[in-house]
Design a protein around this motif. Structure first.
Motif, PDB file in Angstrom:
ATOM      1  N   HIS A  36       0.518  -1.093  -0.022  1.00 21.72           N
ATOM      2  CA  HIS A  36       0.231   0.093  -0.305  1.00 21.72           C
ATOM      3  C   HIS A  36       0.914   1.048  -0.223  1.00 21.72           C
ATOM      4  CE1 HIS A  36      -3.828   2.030   1.006  1.00 21.72           C
ATOM      5  NE2 HIS A  36      -3.080   3.021   1.225  1.00 21.72           N
ATOM      6  N   THR A  49      -0.091   7.608  -3.602  1.00 24.88           N
ATOM      7  CA  THR A  49      -0.625   7.377  -4.755  1.00 24.88           C
ATOM      8  C   THR A  49      -2.531   7.901  -4.465  1.00 24.88           C
ATOM      9  OG1 THR A  49      -1.429   5.087  -4.226  1.00 24.88           O
ATOM     10  CG2 THR A  49       0.785   4.736  -5.229  1.00 24.88           C
ATOM     11  N   LEU A  50      -2.759   7.987  -3.508  1.00 18.42           N
ATOM     12  CA  LEU A  50      -4.579   8.308  -3.339  1.00 18.42           C
ATOM     13  C   LEU A  50      -4.705   9.422  -3.987  1.00 18.42           C
ATOM     14  CD1 LEU A  50      -4.498   6.880   0.678  1.00 18.42           C
ATOM     15  CD2 LEU A  50      -5.157   5.697  -1.384  1.00 18.42           C
ATOM     16  N   ARG A  90      -6.790   3.013  -3.848  1.00 16.06           N
ATOM     17  CA  ARG A  90      -5.509   2.511  -4.021  1.00 16.06           C
ATOM     18  C   ARG A  90      -5.861   2.516  -5.930  1.00 16.06           C
ATOM     19  NH1 ARG A  90      -4.820  -2.055  -2.598  1.00 16.06           N
ATOM     20  NH2 ARG A  90      -4.895  -3.147  -4.256  1.00 16.06           N
TER      21      ARG A  90
END
Length: 476
Positions: A74, A78-79, A388
């Motif tokens: 995670h 990238t969020l 994501r």
């Protein structure tokens, strides 16, 4: 007892690791301690240590690599960015909203579509077999097999269990404080019919669940949409201003994991709102439909937690957690109890006997809490997988909410994207989404969509999200 202890340990370990990942202490690609080391350090079995990693894996936070161990996958970078606070101020009327709602509803339930627009958990997340047993048991146990009217207040076993369950949010309710309803919308309708009249104004969040807008319109009420923060709910200053100007006769709020924004009011905001409404002697209806579906360690408190005068009407149902089709809801109406009973008697006479008894028994035997633990874990994992995938597949300027419970995401797209056109394009690929314009009576949210992650996460769902991202890029 031993099973509960094991559950607590593995969830605690998983929670600690998850927090380090979300805080950026553990980064993408970092190797996690071996299962054997986790076992030794915590004095637990290998299988319990594995459960911790399985829980993290189900949320898409880590992955197992053959002959190597577990690694963080995670990446918070990238969020997408967070959705901005709403500023409703451009009245449009209900006709456009009604047309969009009718169009979207005409496609809901069609087989083969990926139902990102559906506002209930998928059937595979519900304990259907256990509910069937509860119905059969209720039929056998009830003297009349559920064919007689219940008292107007509702099934005693159910009311007792709802009151008992209120301790989870600091409530101190008794069975006599509860009146059952045919789902949460019926509960809200009974409250509105009892407390306001045609031409009155009610204050709500913005965006707000379209069913509340439709209900208010059908009763001839004016709707005042308040500025709302994606994390903390309504802007209290805006509410206080309207109260001082004597513009509203009632307030209706979704305090926990609101639909569609997913916001949750902090405890100090809840307390302040309850005090304000009490000071101005304006009734406060609380729609607490999603409160049990939290992702943290504890259920968030309700507005009703801070109610000292009986001015808060606490409403909820099992439609979003257990059985949408059973239509079992409730109201804790406080000082308005007699008014609500009279309205229910006039409009319903009685609630459905059999489903109330079945769910009352389901709660009484502890099955509800076991089910909630499972569905919370699944939905939390889904939310992270959705965030994501959206971060990786949607345009860079996409903004998304970060709900800490429930199963709804609110997505703010590029200003040039018409969400209704996106809806029509997505339908051609058997994907259903909910355009943002459904959730307001004003000219706003045309570039927003609501997505539900209340389903089993699989490759088809992931590909559906990626396709929406591709279609969005084509519309810019």
């Amino acid at each position: 007892m031993e099973k509960l202890k094991t559950d607590y340990i593995y969830r605690k370990i998983a929670g600690n690791i998850e927090k380090k990942i979300m805080d950026g202490v553990l980064k993408t690609g970092d190797k996690l301690p071996s299962v054997r080391l986790i076992s030794q350090e915590n004095g637990i079995s290998i299988s319990t240590a594995l459960q911790s990693y399985y829980a993290l894996e189900s949320k898409g936070l880590i992955e197992a690599r053959p002959q190597s161990g577990y690694y963080v996958t995670h990446c918070t970078r990238t969020l997408p960015d967070l959705v901005t606070t709403s500023q409703p101020n451009n009245w449009a009327g209900h006709e456009e909203t009604e047309n969009i709602i009718a169009r979207v509803y005409s496609e809901i339930g069609k087989k083969g579509n990926i139902q990102f627009s559906l506002g209930v958990p998928a059937i595979e997340l519900l304990p259907v077999a256990k509910l069937n047993k509860a119905i059969v048991h209720a039929l056998r146990e009830m003297d009349d097999s559920g064919t007689s009217y219940e008292p107007v207040e509702g099934n005693l076993r159910l009311r007792r269990q709802i009151a008992r369950h209120s301790y989870t949010w600091g409530g101190n309710l008794k069975e006599d404080d509860i009146i059952t309803a045919s789902g949460c919308m019926n509960a809200l309708a009974n409250c509105l019919v009892s407390l306001v009249s045609k031409g009155d104004t009610i204050a709500v969040e913005s965006p707000v669940y379209f069913g509340i807008l439709q209900l208010a319109q059908s009763l001839g009420l004016n709707v005042l949409e308040l500025p709302t923060n994606a994390c903390t709910g309504i802007e209290i200053e805006a509410l206080e201003k309207e109260l001082k100007n004597n513009k509203i006769q009632l307030c209706l709020l979704v305090s926990n994991f609101s639909n569609p924004l997913g916001s949750t009011m902090p405890d100090e905001h809840k307390k302040k709102v309850v005090e304000l409404m009490e000071h101005y002697n304006i009734p406060l209806i609380e729609d607490d439909l999603y409160g049990d579906v939290y992702f943290g360690a504890h259920r968030p408190k309700s507005l009703k937690t801070y109610d000292q005068s009986g001015n808060v009407l606490w409403c909820g149902s099992f439609s979003k957690t257990l059985a949408p089709g059973y239509r079992v809801g409730w109201i804790a109406p406080g000082k308005f109890k007699e008014k609500i009973i009279k309205t229910k008697l006039f409009h319903n006479i009685s609630s459905t006997t059999l489903t109330q008894e079945a769910i009352g028994g389901f709660l009484e035997n502890g099955r509800y809490e076991n089910h909630l633990r499972k569905i919370r874990n699944t939905l939390h994992g889904n939310s992270l997988n959705f965030l994501r995938t959206i971060g990786e597949s949607f345009p860079d300027d996409t903004k998304v909410t970060r709900p800490q419970g429930g199963f709804i995401l609110w997505v703010e797209l590029n200003k040039n994207v018409d969400a209704f056109k996106l809806y029509e394009q997505a339908l051609k690929h058997k994907i259903s989404i909910a355009p943002g314009r459904m959730f307001t009576l004003q000219k706003q949210y045309n570039n927003c969509v609501r997505l539900s992650y209340g389903m089993h996460w699989d490759e088809q769902v992931q590909e559906g999200l990626i396709k929406i991202g591709t279609l969005t890029k084509e519309l810019i």
